[in-house]
Scaffold this motif. Sequence first.
Motif, PDB file in Angstrom:
ATOM      1  N   THR A  50      -6.158  -0.940   1.155  1.00  0.00           N
ATOM      2  CA  THR A  50      -4.867  -0.264   1.322  1.00  0.00           C
ATOM      3  C   THR A  50      -4.068  -0.877   2.454  1.00  0.00           C
ATOM      4  OG1 THR A  50      -5.752   1.820   0.479  1.00  0.00           O
ATOM      5  CG2 THR A  50      -3.724   1.938   1.777  1.00  0.00           C
TER       6      THR A  50
ATOM      7  N   PHE B 223       7.723  -2.694  -5.846  1.00  0.00           N
ATOM      8  CA  PHE B 223       6.905  -1.492  -5.682  1.00  0.00           C
ATOM      9  C   PHE B 223       6.122  -1.187  -6.950  1.00  0.00           C
ATOM     10  CE2 PHE B 223       6.426   3.016  -6.643  1.00  0.00           C
ATOM     11  CZ  PHE B 223       5.509   3.361  -5.654  1.00  0.00           C
TER      12      PHE B 223
ATOM     13  N   SER C 217       3.126  -3.430  -7.428  1.00  0.00           N
ATOM     14  CA  SER C 217       2.055  -3.037  -6.508  1.00  0.00           C
ATOM     15  C   SER C 217       1.445  -1.704  -6.908  1.00  0.00           C
ATOM     16  CB  SER C 217       2.611  -2.961  -5.079  1.00  0.00           C
ATOM     17  OG  SER C 217       1.615  -2.504  -4.189  1.00  0.00           O
ATOM     18  N   TYR C 218       2.279  -0.737  -7.270  1.00  0.00           N
ATOM     19  CA  TYR C 218       1.819   0.621  -7.603  1.00  0.00           C
ATOM     20  C   TYR C 218       0.932   0.618  -8.846  1.00  0.00           C
ATOM     21  CZ  TYR C 218       2.151   5.530  -9.087  1.00  0.00           C
ATOM     22  OH  TYR C 218       1.866   6.807  -9.498  1.00  0.00           O
TER      23      TYR C 218
ATOM     24  N   ASN D 167      -2.595   1.222  -7.430  1.00  0.00           N
ATOM     25  CA  ASN D 167      -2.787   2.671  -7.471  1.00  0.00           C
ATOM     26  C   ASN D 167      -3.259   3.171  -8.827  1.00  0.00           C
ATOM     27  OD1 ASN D 167      -0.655   2.137  -5.262  1.00  0.00           O
ATOM     28  ND2 ASN D 167      -1.315   4.214  -4.809  1.00  0.00           N
TER      29      ASN D 167
ATOM     30  N   THR E  15       4.946   3.143  -0.752  1.00  0.00           N
ATOM     31  CA  THR E  15       3.489   2.974  -0.753  1.00  0.00           C
ATOM     32  C   THR E  15       2.848   3.771   0.370  1.00  0.00           C
ATOM     33  OG1 THR E  15       3.724   0.746  -1.684  1.00  0.00           O
ATOM     34  CG2 THR E  15       1.614   1.283  -0.642  1.00  0.00           C
TER      35      THR E  15
ATOM     36  N   SER F 213       0.193   6.941   0.134  1.00  0.00           N
ATOM     37  CA  SER F 213      -1.087   6.873   0.842  1.00  0.00           C
ATOM     38  C   SER F 213      -1.237   8.015   1.835  1.00  0.00           C
ATOM     39  CB  SER F 213      -1.191   5.531   1.579  1.00  0.00           C
ATOM     40  OG  SER F 213      -2.362   5.467   2.363  1.00  0.00           O
TER      41      SER F 213
ATOM     42  N   SER G 121       3.942   9.440  -8.300  1.00  0.00           N
ATOM     43  CA  SER G 121       4.945   8.489  -7.821  1.00  0.00           C
ATOM     44  C   SER G 121       6.210   9.172  -7.302  1.00  0.00           C
ATOM     45  CB  SER G 121       5.324   7.526  -8.949  1.00  0.00           C
ATOM     46  OG  SER G 121       5.798   8.253 -10.071  1.00  0.00           O
TER      47      SER G 121
END
Length: 450
Positions: A63, A272, A275-276, A280, A399, A403, A410
Amino acid sequence: MTEPSGRAGSPESGPVLVSPKEVRRIANAAFVGTALEWYDYYLFGTAAAIVFNRLFFSDLDPTAAVLASLATFGVGFAARPIGAFFFGVLGDRIGRRPTLIITIILIGTATGLIGLLPTFADVGLLAPVFLVILRLLQGLAVGGEWGGATTIAIEHAPVKQRARYAALVQVGSPVGTLLSSGAFALVLLFPSETFDAWAWRLPFLAAFPMLIVALWIRVKVEESPIFEELLREDQRAKVPALQVFTKAGGRLVVAIMAAFLGVGGFYVMNTFVVSYVTNNLGGDRQVVVNATLIAAVAQIVVILIFGRLAEKIGPGRVTFWGGIATAAAAWPLFLLIDTNQAWAITLAVAGGIALLTITYAVTGALLTELFPPQLRYSGVSLGYNIAGALSGFLPFIATWMISATGTTASWPAVVILALVALITAFGGLIGERLRVQDKEIVQTVTTPTR
């Protein structure tokens, strides 16, 4: 926010006599340079989401590595206003053409050198340090590139057709996305070990030959006739970037607001989301990269359509309605993404980027009309890149919020996208009012009395 634009009595009050063929050539040259600029810049964003966290921040937990990688991505945005200030001064003092040549060399060289960097496994902490330095150079160059390309394109164009030529410069963004995402889509076909070992470097190294082509095209560009008139009449501002703040501060705020969604919203729906979905949701990174390719094609169509529409109803009105539409769609878009289904992710990314591109299509046309020729390069560059600096950390913030709250939903991204869209809608509304006001002032001053 109603400072006088300074147009009346300026070199822009008279006709600009440039042949249609020359106008198209200048616009195409601006487009090619801008495409390389965004290829270089977006390349870093994709790499930050899927590779830099593992190769340059490998001493951190997963993370923290993702956050560090996205923060490095954001550093380039922080450097953009500095580049806008510096290159804005050059563009308004020594000329649009030489400044654009400098910026294209800087960004192409910095990007190519990223492909030669050692990783954390090779040199330890020096690896992320070198990465940040080159990202800063990218940001400085981009700070002066887009504003200059847009300025030189519209200053060669007939006043009533500026929106279409400004839109052509904007097409460089999705083309850059296509090239960068396409390059990564290809190298991701290699086995994971090969990709991490050397294949990820290939898209960055490709910046060197692309730079040669872009430079060859750009050196043939002639200087803006409006700037040449400023030289002849000795109307250049002494420190134009400072005067943007002191004489056109309200207009600068409007420019930042109007540009916010086109820049910030894109990185929410691109960087984003990549990455998400990957980190995630545990989704396939290839699916998201492919989705950005489809979105880039949609962007080209949207830009060309709304660039023409802006000539009929005004770029400020287009910006307003594009912002409202994006804000309304924010929640449904991320509902689709959270399903982690390939078709839903593709639809959401393509649809979301297409919506926010409505405002991006006319950003150049709107911003260039907010500032007089003496301050235009600086004003346009500062407005766009301050918006970039504010929005560059949005993927990091979204992000971090996910976290920190321990949620897998989201909703932070939904809130951020909707808020940015509404800010831009309001900026478009004010910007259109200023445009109409400026036209009325110019008509009053230039119409002879009987």
